[in-house]
Write an enzyme that holds these catalytic residues in place. Structure first.
Site, mmCIF file in Angstrom:
data_model
loop_
_atom_site.group_PDB
_atom_site.id
_atom_site.type_symbol
_atom_site.label_atom_id
_atom_site.label_comp_id
_atom_site.label_asym_id
_atom_site.label_seq_id
_atom_site.Cartn_x
_atom_site.Cartn_y
_atom_site.Cartn_z
ATOM 1 C CE LYS A 86 -4.254 -49.227 19.703
ATOM 2 N NZ LYS A 86 -4.192 -47.742 19.821
ATOM 3 C CD GLU A 108 0.382 -56.874 21.093
ATOM 4 O OE1 GLU A 108 -0.059 -58.018 20.894
ATOM 5 O OE2 GLU A 108 0.054 -55.885 20.396
ATOM 6 C CB SER A 375 -6.560 -42.404 15.336
ATOM 7 O OG SER A 375 -5.705 -41.613 16.131
#
Ligand SMILES: *Cc1c(COP(=O)(O)O)cnc(C)c1O
Length: 395
Positions: A86, A108, A375
């Site tokens: 991320k 968010e 990931s």
């Protein structure tokens, strides 16, 4: 401007009239930054010196030998600073915010991972950060709330609606409409209105570009399949971006089937959803017969997004990528395998992609290479996994 606002019938900008101005401003600024070597140099420097890129490719020798078929290799996004992919995206968006003269970041978050990644870069660049999170998620994800606060961010608990991710997204959009002059809205996945899906894909494409070059160096050829889990779809589209023009590389997205697609308790928007509008874009979406967004379920909090990035819907329709799904049980079994055979504790999200590779490997020839995007790392999931195993042993 040469833009891709739509991916087939998906994507677009389904927002209040008042947001069209800020979206156009953002799109123009992004297209300009994208072509500016100075911006790209700054982005690449932070990916190297702060995130620790490039991330390696690890061949799973023992696991592949046990399965007795294809070779499984991992693209190690778990080794990034903050432990997942991320941060590639939040660094890109925060640099763009600075370039646009914005003073404040908002985001968010559902499970809190994107909130932490945004709070991280806000601290790095010295910008105030406010994160919207459903009140139920604030309770469920207390450690990530503490991490965000430690990094200097303010967390707003949203009590509206079902008090989860979709309500947090609505609240963040509301904040942005009101404060767009000085505020940049950092979206955490390859979804939302144009230009977000394109921008997030570009920032995450470092995964696929690196992986392509590394495979050529390491194996002397490209992988046969590139496999990634799909929540909103950012790590998957980042991996796919490196191989999009290589027609021989099969692209495989893996959705969370939760307790099973037939139970209704899952997060598989492409496999189990219908066309709708969420988060400012047309997409495949889990919804009731009369169009209300359904709260999704998966043992892995990061795959719990009720929609999916618009480009994935299009790649599905055109057949360029295929989308399968993996249940909680299958993901946990893959998690155990990677721990015990390779000494790597994977995130539960990533365990879905791994489980798909484990399913495919035995029936494929030995010289087949399955490249899996790992990931994130699994330290964040330990409590969840222990609770899950306990509940299974009591059944
Ligand atoms: C958030 C997250 C995901 C899912 O998000 P995508 O946008 O679909 O990539 C997957 N893996 C990890 C480790 C995450 O934190």
């Amino acid at each position: 401007m040469n833009t891709t606002k739509h991916y087939g019938p998906y994507g677009g900008q389904y927002v209040a009239e008042t947001l069209m101005g800020p979206l156009n401003e953002l799109a123009a600024a992004y297209l300009e930054a994208k072509e500016d070597p100075e911006f790209q140099r700054e982005f690449a420097a932070l990916l190297k010196d702060y995130v620790g890129r490039e991330s390696p490719i690890t061949v799973c020798r023992r696991l592949s030998a046990k399965l007795g078929g294809a070779t499984i290799a991992l693209k190690r996004e778990d080794l990034n600073h903050t432990g997942a992919h991320k941060v590639n995206n939040t660094i890109g968006q925060a640099l763009l915010a600075k370039r646009m003269g914005k003073k404040r970041l908002i985001a968010e978050t559902g499970a809190g991972m994107h909130g932490v990644a945004t709070a991280t870069v806000a601290a790095l660049l010295g910008m105030p950060c406010e994160v919207y999170m459903g009140a139920i998620d604030v309770k469920r994800q207390a450690p990530n709330v503490e991490r965000m606060k430690m990094l200097g961010a303010t967390v707003h608990a949203i009590e509206e609606g079902s008090a989860t991710l979709k309500d947090a997204m609505n609240e963040a959009l509301r904040d942005w409409v009101t404060n767009c002059d000085d505020t940049f809205y950092v979206i955490g996945t390859a979804a939302g209105p144009y230009p977000y899906p394109e921008m997030v894909k570009d920032f995450q494409s470092v995964i696929g570009k690196e992986a392509r070059r590394q495979c050529l160096e390491k194996f002397g050829r490209l992988p046969d399949q590139a496999i990634a889990c799909v929540g909103g779809g950012s790590n998957a589209i980042g991996l796919f971006a490196g191989f999009m023009d290589d027609a021989d590389v099969k692209l495989v997205g893996v959705e969370a089937a939760g307790k099973g697609l037939s139970t209704g308790e899952h997060a598989a928007s492409i496999n189990g959803g219908r066309l709708g509008v969420l988060h400012g874009a047309k997409t495949m979406l889990l919804q009731t017969a009369d169009g209300n967004v359904i709260d999704t379920y998966s043992v892995s909090a990061g795959l719990d997004y009720p929609g999916v990035g618009p480009e994935h819907c299009h790649l599905h329709d055109t057949g360029r990528a295929e989308y399968s799904s993996i249940t909680d049980d299958e993901a946990i079994a893959a998690f155990d395998d990677l721990c015990r055979y390779e000494g790597i504790i994977p995130a539960l999200e990533s365990s879905h992609a791994l489980a798909e590779a484990i399913k495919r490997a035995p029936s494929l020839p030995k010289d087949t290479i399955l490249l899996v995007c790992l990931s994130g790392r699994g330290d964040k999931d330990l409590e969840n996994i222990l609770a899950y195993k306990k509940s299974r042993s009591n059944m």
